[in-house]
Design a protein around this motif. Structure first.
Motif: not given
Ligand SMILES: Nc1ncnc2c1ncn2[C@@H]1O[C@H](COP(=O)(O)OP(=O)(O)OP(=O)(O)O)[C@@H](O)[C@H]1O
Length: 239
Positions: A42-48
Motif C-alpha cells: 500500500s502506498g507504493s504508487g500502483k494507482s498513481t
Molecule cells: N492526491 C494525492 N495527494 C497527496 N499524496 C498522494 C495523492 N495520491 C497519492 N498520494 C500518495 O502517493 C503515494 C502513492 O499512492 P498510490 O495511491 O499511488 O499507492 P498505491 O500503491 O496505489 O496504494 P494502495 O495499494 O493503498 O491503493 C502514497 O504515499 C500516497 O499517500
C-alpha cells in the motif's frame, strides 16, 4: 509500436514540506498482446501509475505515450478523445453514472463518439453478455450488486476499439469463479492485440498476467515472469 511507454516518469503529489514522491524514474513499456500485473505494498504508487497511464493524472517529470502519442502534447479536449478511444479504465469504485442504466453506462463511450444509439446499445448488450450481467441491463447501478457493478464497469472498459485496458483490483468484489471469468475476458482481449495493466494484491489474479511489475516506494524493484511460481516471487513482499 508499444501501446504504453513511460519514460523517466516521476510524480510528486503536493508541494513543499507536504510533497510526496509517489513515483520516481519509472521506465516501462507494454506491448500489444501483453497483460501486466502491478503489485506492491500500500502506498507504493500502483494507482498513481495507472492514473498516469490513463491520462487522468500527469507526471511531474518524464513522458507518457499511448500508442505513440505523448499525452502531454494534447489539449484537454483531445486528451478526452484519446482516453475514450484508446483507454478502457476499470476503477476500484466502478465509476458507473448513477442516473444511467447499466446498459446506458456501457453504451455511453460509443454514443459520445457519435455512434448511432441503436448500434451502440446493441454493442453494449454484447459486452454485457460477455461478462454475464445482461439480465441487469435495464437496472440502475444502485439496484445491482457490487459484483454486478464491477462486471458492468469491465464491460464499459472493454467496449469499442480501446487497446489499453487499465484495471484497479478488477476482481476485488467478485467471487473466485466470476473473478477468474473476468480475468479470462481481459486476458483474451489482450491476446487479441490490446495491452492490459492490472493492479492487484491477489497472487492468483497476477498469475493471469504475462509479467508482474513490483513497485516499492515509487520505484520498480522487480519485473518478472509470473510463472512458474508467483508465490516464490512474493516471498519477501509484505503485501
Ligand atoms: N492526491 C494525492 N495527494 C497527496 N499524496 C498522494 C495523492 N495520491 C497519492 N498520494 C500518495 O502517493 C503515494 C502513492 O499512492 P498510490 O495511491 O499511488 O499507492 P498505491 O500503491 O496505489 O496504494 P494502495 O495499494 O493503498 O491503493 C502514497 O504515499 C500516497 O499517500
Amino acid at each position: 509500436m508499444s501501446v504504453l511507454r513511460m519514460r523517466g516518469v516521476t510524480r510528486i503529489h503536493g508541494e513543499g514540506d507536504g510533497a510526496v514522491t509517489a513515483l520516481s524514474g519509472i521506465d516501462f513499456t507494454v506491448e500489444p498482446g501483453e497483460l501486466v500485473a502491478v503489485m506492491g505494498p500500500s502506498g507504493s504508487g500502483k494507482s498513481t501509475l495507472l492514473n498516469l497511464a490513463g491520462g487522468i493524472d500527469h507526471p511531474t517529470e518524464g513522458s507518457v505515450e499511448v500508442e505513440g502519442t505523448d499525452l502531454a502534447s494534447l489539449t484537454k479536449s483531445r486528451l478526452a478523445v484519446v482516453r475514450r478511444n484508446h483507454v478502457g479504465f476499470v476503477f476500484q469504485d466502478y465509476n458507473l453514472i448513477p442516473s444511467l442504466t447499466v446498459l446506458e453506462n456501457v453504451s455511453l463511450p460509443l454514443e459520445l463518439d457519435g455512434k448511432r444509439v441503436s448500434a451502440a446499445r446493441e454493442e453494449a448488450m454484447h459486452a454485457l453478455v460477455e461478462v454475464g450481467v445482461h439480465h441487469q441491463a435495464d437496472k440502475f447501478p444502485e439496484e445491482v450488486s457490487g459484483g454486478q457493478a464491477q462486471r458492468a464497469a469491465i464491460a464499459r472498459a472493454l467496449i469499442g476499439p480501446r487497446r489499453l485496458i487499465l484495471a484497479d483490483e478488477p476482481t476485488g468484489a467478485l467471487d473466485t469463479t466470476t473473478g477468474m471469468d473476468i480475468l479470462e475476458t481481459i486476458q483474451s482481449r489482450c491476446k487479441d492485440g490490446a495491452a492490459g495493466i492490472m493492479v492487484t494484491h491477489d497472487a492468483r489474479a497476477a498469475g493471469w498476467a504475462d509479467r508482474i511489475l513490483f513497485l516499492r516506494d515509487g520505484t520498480i524493484v522487480d519485473s518478472s515472469d509470473p510463472l512458474p511460481s508467483v508465490d516464490s516471487l512474493l516471498e519477501d513482499f509484505t503485501l
